[in-house]
Design an enzyme around this catalytic site. Structure first.
Site, PDB file in Angstrom:
ATOM      1  N   HIS A 200      -8.563   3.548  -3.898  1.00  0.00           N
ATOM      2  CA  HIS A 200      -7.887   3.775  -2.625  1.00  0.00           C
ATOM      3  C   HIS A 200      -7.221   5.143  -2.672  1.00  0.00           C
ATOM      4  O   HIS A 200      -6.327   5.373  -3.494  1.00  0.00           O
ATOM      5  CB  HIS A 200      -6.834   2.696  -2.360  1.00  0.00           C
ATOM      6  CG  HIS A 200      -7.423   1.372  -1.994  1.00  0.00           C
ATOM      7  ND1 HIS A 200      -6.672   0.231  -1.846  1.00  0.00           N
ATOM      8  CD2 HIS A 200      -8.702   1.022  -1.717  1.00  0.00           C
ATOM      9  CE1 HIS A 200      -7.472  -0.773  -1.500  1.00  0.00           C
ATOM     10  NE2 HIS A 200      -8.697  -0.318  -1.431  1.00  0.00           N
TER      11      HIS A 200
ATOM     12  N   HIS B  90       0.381  -3.266 -12.377  1.00  0.00           N
ATOM     13  CA  HIS B  90      -0.525  -3.849 -11.382  1.00  0.00           C
ATOM     14  C   HIS B  90      -1.752  -2.975 -11.146  1.00  0.00           C
ATOM     15  O   HIS B  90      -2.810  -3.455 -10.790  1.00  0.00           O
ATOM     16  CB  HIS B  90       0.192  -4.066 -10.056  1.00  0.00           C
ATOM     17  CG  HIS B  90       1.370  -4.967 -10.154  1.00  0.00           C
ATOM     18  ND1 HIS B  90       1.243  -6.316 -10.367  1.00  0.00           N
ATOM     19  CD2 HIS B  90       2.691  -4.710 -10.106  1.00  0.00           C
ATOM     20  CE1 HIS B  90       2.445  -6.854 -10.435  1.00  0.00           C
ATOM     21  NE2 HIS B  90       3.339  -5.900 -10.279  1.00  0.00           N
TER      22      HIS B  90
ATOM     23  N   HIS C 269      -5.283   5.060  -6.356  1.00  0.00           N
ATOM     24  CA  HIS C 269      -5.152   3.939  -7.288  1.00  0.00           C
ATOM     25  C   HIS C 269      -6.403   3.076  -7.198  1.00  0.00           C
ATOM     26  O   HIS C 269      -7.249   3.279  -6.332  1.00  0.00           O
ATOM     27  CB  HIS C 269      -3.866   3.140  -7.010  1.00  0.00           C
ATOM     28  CG  HIS C 269      -3.847   2.510  -5.668  1.00  0.00           C
ATOM     29  ND1 HIS C 269      -3.259   3.080  -4.571  1.00  0.00           N
ATOM     30  CD2 HIS C 269      -4.374   1.346  -5.222  1.00  0.00           C
ATOM     31  CE1 HIS C 269      -3.402   2.301  -3.527  1.00  0.00           C
ATOM     32  NE2 HIS C 269      -4.090   1.235  -3.884  1.00  0.00           N
TER      33      HIS C 269
ATOM     34  N   HIS D 218      -8.603  -0.774  -7.692  1.00  0.00           N
ATOM     35  CA  HIS D 218      -8.612  -2.239  -7.621  1.00  0.00           C
ATOM     36  C   HIS D 218      -9.899  -2.769  -8.243  1.00  0.00           C
ATOM     37  O   HIS D 218     -10.968  -2.174  -8.091  1.00  0.00           O
ATOM     38  CB  HIS D 218      -8.571  -2.718  -6.169  1.00  0.00           C
ATOM     39  CG  HIS D 218      -7.317  -2.387  -5.445  1.00  0.00           C
ATOM     40  ND1 HIS D 218      -6.198  -3.170  -5.505  1.00  0.00           N
ATOM     41  CD2 HIS D 218      -6.997  -1.351  -4.653  1.00  0.00           C
ATOM     42  CE1 HIS D 218      -5.244  -2.634  -4.767  1.00  0.00           C
ATOM     43  NE2 HIS D 218      -5.699  -1.518  -4.230  1.00  0.00           N
TER      44      HIS D 218
ATOM     45  N   THR E 100      -2.096  -3.662   1.613  1.00  0.00           N
ATOM     46  CA  THR E 100      -2.673  -4.881   1.048  1.00  0.00           C
ATOM     47  C   THR E 100      -1.708  -5.607   0.119  1.00  0.00           C
ATOM     48  O   THR E 100      -2.087  -6.576  -0.529  1.00  0.00           O
ATOM     49  CB  THR E 100      -3.984  -4.575   0.297  1.00  0.00           C
ATOM     50  OG1 THR E 100      -3.692  -3.716  -0.805  1.00  0.00           O
ATOM     51  CG2 THR E 100      -4.984  -3.914   1.215  1.00  0.00           C
TER      52      THR E 100
HETATM   53 ZN   LIG Z   1      -4.887  -0.325  -2.765  1.00  0.00          ZN
END
Ligand SMILES: [Zn+2]
Length: 218
Positions: free
Chosen positions: A100, A56, A81, A83, A168
């Site tokens: 993040h 992911h 990480h 996004h 999230t």
């Molecule tokens: Zn995140």
């Protein structure tokens, strides 16, 4: 997605919090209240890093991450990480990527520092991570700490927006402190394409504010 800290929660509870919470993340920052917020003092070490690909996101974990200091409060850096797109928006602007930085305070509270990216020059830290990226769901891979460019990881200017939000990803637990740096970093179009080839659209949609106030450092 923030780390699924409470991943063991029952599915029913997860659905309830994600769908009904009134302080969810990410958000679109539109109206802000200027405040004399404490400055951010970055004392990251990036010690003993390991890189993981959970299918992911690309996640860099630290056994000894160092600290972010905000006024008198200390938060230990646990992991970074990524996004794409960036999740949080600023006045409707969607960023192609965000990092993040997940921290934990001495009282156990969670703090997520967001670094936005726009398309431009190649980012040296991302270059290193993309070149070292493990296969999906393979074992975490140690990374040589001295090969990670900490200066390339955080913008020089530290002005920020602050709001109260949530994880999230399920269980979408609230009570997470979110700080969004106003200055963005750059990554190259090629880097973005490489990341998105592995992790396409791994950001949650923006959530309603329900009266929450976004503070802006002066
Ligand atoms: Zn995140």
């Amino acid at each position: 997605m923030l780390l699924a800290v409470l991943a063991g929660a029952p599915a029913q509870l997860r659905a309830d919090v994600c769908g009904r919470g009134r302080a969810q993340s990410p958000i679109d920052v539109v109206l802000t209240q200027p405040r004399a917020l404490p400055g951010l003092e970055v004392r990251y070490r990036f010690g003993q890093p390991r890189l993981a690909n959970d299918g992911h996101t690309l996640r860099l974990r630290f056994a000894d991450g160092g600290h972010l200091i905000i006024g008198t409060q200390r938060f230990r850096l646990q992991q970074i990480h990524f996004h794409s797109p960036g999740g949080d928006k600023v006045r409707g602007e969607e960023f192609p990527m965000a990092a993040h930085y997940l921290h934990r305070g001495s009282d156990g509270s969670l703090l997520s520092l967001v670094v936005f990216f726009r398309i431009g020059h190649e980012n040296p830290l991302l270059a290193r991570l993309l070149d070292t990226m493990p296969a999906p769901d393979s074992r975490e891979r140690p990374v040589a700490a001295d090969r990670l460019d900490r200066d390339a990881a955080i913008p020089v200017r530290r002005g920020y927006y602050a709001y109260r939000g949530s994880l999230t990803a399920p269980p979408c637990t609230e009570g997470v402190r979110w700080l969004l740096l106003k200055e963005a970093l750059e990554l190259s179009a090629d880097q973005l394409a490489r990341y998105r080839h592995a992790f396409a659209d791994n950001a949650r949609a923006t959530q309603p504010l329900y009266g929450r106030i976004v503070e802006e450092s002066e």
